[in-house]
Design an enzyme around this catalytic site. Structure first.
Site, PDB file in Angstrom:
ATOM      1  N   HIS A  59       0.861  -1.187   0.000  1.00 42.98           N
ATOM      2  CA  HIS A  59       0.000   0.000   0.000  1.00 42.98           C
ATOM      3  C   HIS A  59       0.900   1.240   0.000  1.00 42.98           C
ATOM      4  O   HIS A  59       1.595   1.503   0.980  1.00 42.98           O
ATOM      5  CB  HIS A  59      -0.915   0.006   1.223  1.00 42.98           C
ATOM      6  N   LEU A  60       0.878   1.968  -1.113  1.00 45.23           N
ATOM      7  CA  LEU A  60       1.705   3.175  -1.237  1.00 45.23           C
ATOM      8  C   LEU A  60       0.918   4.443  -0.935  1.00 45.23           C
ATOM      9  O   LEU A  60       1.489   5.527  -0.875  1.00 45.23           O
ATOM     10  CB  LEU A  60       2.328   3.253  -2.634  1.00 45.23           C
ATOM     11  N   ARG A  61      -0.405   4.321  -0.800  1.00 47.32           N
ATOM     12  CA  ARG A  61      -1.301   5.389  -0.315  1.00 47.32           C
ATOM     13  C   ARG A  61      -1.488   6.576  -1.261  1.00 47.32           C
ATOM     14  O   ARG A  61      -2.424   7.348  -1.093  1.00 47.32           O
ATOM     15  CB  ARG A  61      -0.834   5.911   1.050  1.00 47.32           C
ATOM     16  N   ASP A  93      -8.596  -5.226  -2.368  1.00 45.04           N
ATOM     17  CA  ASP A  93      -8.006  -5.458  -1.051  1.00 45.04           C
ATOM     18  C   ASP A  93      -8.346  -4.350  -0.063  1.00 45.04           C
ATOM     19  O   ASP A  93      -8.306  -3.168  -0.390  1.00 45.04           O
ATOM     20  CB  ASP A  93      -6.497  -5.589  -1.143  1.00 45.04           C
ATOM     21  N   HIS A 145      -9.237 -10.505  -1.169  1.00 45.15           N
ATOM     22  CA  HIS A 145      -9.180 -10.271   0.275  1.00 45.15           C
ATOM     23  C   HIS A 145     -10.318 -11.094   0.869  1.00 45.15           C
ATOM     24  O   HIS A 145     -11.481 -10.685   0.820  1.00 45.15           O
ATOM     25  CB  HIS A 145      -9.354  -8.777   0.552  1.00 45.15           C
ATOM     26  N   HIS A 183      -2.967 -12.437   1.734  1.00 42.74           N
ATOM     27  CA  HIS A 183      -2.660 -12.583   3.174  1.00 42.74           C
ATOM     28  C   HIS A 183      -3.416 -13.713   3.874  1.00 42.74           C
ATOM     29  O   HIS A 183      -4.128 -13.494   4.855  1.00 42.74           O
ATOM     30  CB  HIS A 183      -2.878 -11.260   3.915  1.00 42.74           C
ATOM     31  N   ASN A 187      -5.562  -6.525   9.567  1.00 44.91           N
ATOM     32  CA  ASN A 187      -6.596  -7.292   8.879  1.00 44.91           C
ATOM     33  C   ASN A 187      -5.967  -8.091   7.743  1.00 44.91           C
ATOM     34  O   ASN A 187      -5.389  -7.485   6.838  1.00 44.91           O
ATOM     35  CB  ASN A 187      -7.658  -6.337   8.322  1.00 44.91           C
ATOM     36  N   ASP A 189       2.015  -6.847   2.589  1.00 45.42           N
ATOM     37  CA  ASP A 189       0.825  -6.082   2.990  1.00 45.42           C
ATOM     38  C   ASP A 189       1.254  -4.826   3.751  1.00 45.42           C
ATOM     39  O   ASP A 189       0.640  -4.439   4.745  1.00 45.42           O
ATOM     40  CB  ASP A 189      -0.142  -6.927   3.817  1.00 45.42           C
ATOM     41  N   HIS A 202       0.418   3.940   8.282  1.00 46.41           N
ATOM     42  CA  HIS A 202      -0.577   4.841   8.867  1.00 46.41           C
ATOM     43  C   HIS A 202       0.142   5.944   9.626  1.00 46.41           C
ATOM     44  O   HIS A 202       1.176   5.696  10.255  1.00 46.41           O
ATOM     45  CB  HIS A 202      -1.507   4.095   9.831  1.00 46.41           C
TER      46      HIS A 202
END
Length: 428
Positions: A58-60, A150, A177, A230, A276, A303, A307
């Site tokens: 996740h590169l956001r 995901d 997911h 995952h 998660n 994953d 944050h």
């Protein structure tokens, strides 16, 4: 183009050899190599692996640049030994159109620290109601081959079937997911003894396993490829093992944290352990390790879920789910799989480079360390031992569950097509 001679490296953990890089390519692998004018790196028995490939990052960016950007995320990837990452679609706006995936792809090109392959959303807005522009995303400059909602499950069986049928046209894959939403309403951690004692809402193993069972059957029915994101329970392992025994086109990944951490850690109420799918039991962890070792689970995927401080430094119920993982993944795999004797370094190369590149149909990555191949390489000091200090992370976020924990291994050099992105453990 410059020449680099890596001298005395254990290629895939074997006997020490020299590797000569000429420009973007491995020119020669052998002993006693020399090259006039080459920069020499004395490996001194360090482990040389093909550049790692992450199927789940996740590169956001766009939308949550306070957590991570493509630049900071790819810096973290390089430090962790990765030369390619697959950027998940749950951005703002969602990567559900050709325009957004091309934006992410171009940002990756500009960053230069590793290749970024966007993952397209399966459904519009990740809402699970209408298929996204799968064909347009594949035909775009980004050449998307992996599609995933995901963060959310494609829980509608008809939508999932249609997606599996659609991606067959260009040998794509749907990465699921696996989380039955009705079974996980209000869930805060793994459902079991610990959740009962703590009074936290439980996330039962069957919520994952029921979706996996459905989706491997759907993939077999339509003759398509499905990838399980995952995977986290012993029951999920058995389902994937059964599907593979049928010859169905099913692959699966496990995260480093699910190979090491258990739900007992939640007793601390430290939200850094909130993720998660949730941390599971010791029995699940051991089953996952065995399945990765025997090949039932195809690959390790981080994953990586960054944050900002305020989303984790709060009470458990309000905290965001997720952990950063790019910079510690190889160390955790060494600790859980190599140092335990479950995998050798050739096995690590298979699970962290060869197979994820093959699942994502990523050209130029996951290639052998041999003459004529792209010089995407990772040099690891496997003898190193040190405490994890998130203050030194290249990632913009610090939400690691390993702070203060001693882990083995340190990436000293990463090469992307012959260009050093990491030198002596620091970004080039």
């Amino acid at each position: 183009m410059s020449k680099i001679l890596i001298r005395g490296a254990k290629v895939l953990g074997g006997e020490p050899q020299d590797v000569l890089i000429d420009g973007e390519t491995i020119a020669e692998v052998g002993t006693g190599l020399s090259a006039e004018g080459a920069q020499v790196i004395e490996a001194d028995g360090k482990i040389l692996l093909p550049g790692l490939v992450d199927l789940h990052t996740h590169l956001r960016e766009p939308g949550r640049e306070d957590s991570e950007t493509v630049l900071t995320g790819t810096k973290a990837a390089a430090v962790g030994g990765f030369t390619a990452v697959h950027a998940m679609a749950n951005t703002f706006p969602v990567a559900d159109t050709a325009g957004v995936v091309e934006q992410v792809w171009r940002l990756g090109k500009e960053s230069g620290y590793c290749d970024v392959q966007p993952v397209g959303a399966v459904t519009v807005g990740l809402e699970g109601k209408k298929l996204a522009e799968l064909g347009a995303m594949h035909d775009s400059a980004a050449g998307v081959r992996v599609f995933s909602d995901d963060g959310k499950c494609v829980d509608d069986a008809v939508i999932m079937r249609r997606a599996l049928e659609y991606v067959k046209a260009f040998d794509g894959v749907v990465a699921q997911h696996a989380q039955e939403p009705r079974l996980t309403e209000g869930a805060q951690m793994n459902e079991g003894i610990v959740s009962a004692e703590l009074g936290l809402g439980g996330w039962p193993a069957v919520a994952e396993e029921s979706i996996i069972a459905r989706d491997v059957l759907l993939a077999a029915h339509v003759g398509s490829r499905v990838h399980i994101c995952h995977l986290s329970t012993a029951g999920s392992v058995e389902l994937v093992r059964w599907a593979k025994s049928k010859g169905w086109n099913v692959t699966a990944e496990v995260t480093p944290h699910h190979l090491l951490l258990t739900d007992e850690l939640v007793r601390s109420y430290n939200p850094v352990y909130k993720v998660n799918p949730p941390l599971r039991t010791e029995a699940d962890v051991l089953a996952l390790r065995e399945a990765l070792a025997d090949g039932t689970i195809d690959c390790v995927a981080t994953d990586h879920a960054p944050h900002p401080h305020e989303d984790k430094d709060c009470e458990w119920g309000a905290a965001a789910m997720g952990m950063v993982g790019l910079e510690t993944a190889l160390s955790v795999v060494q600790h859980t799989m190599v140092d335990s004797g479950l995998l050798d370094w050739a096995g690590v190369a298979d699970r962290m480079s060869f197979r994820p590149a093959r699942i994502g149909r990523l050209e130029g990555h996951g290639r052998p360390v041999s003459a004529g191949e792209p010089a995407n390489l990772t040099l690891l000091d496997s003898a190193y031992r040190g405490e994890v200090d998130p203050a030194g992370f290249a990632s913009r976020s610090r939400n690691t569950p390993y702070e203060g924990r001693e882990l083995p291994g340190r990436v000293t050099h990463t090469f992307l097509r012959g260009r050093a992105t990491v030198v002596d453990g620091k970004l080039a």
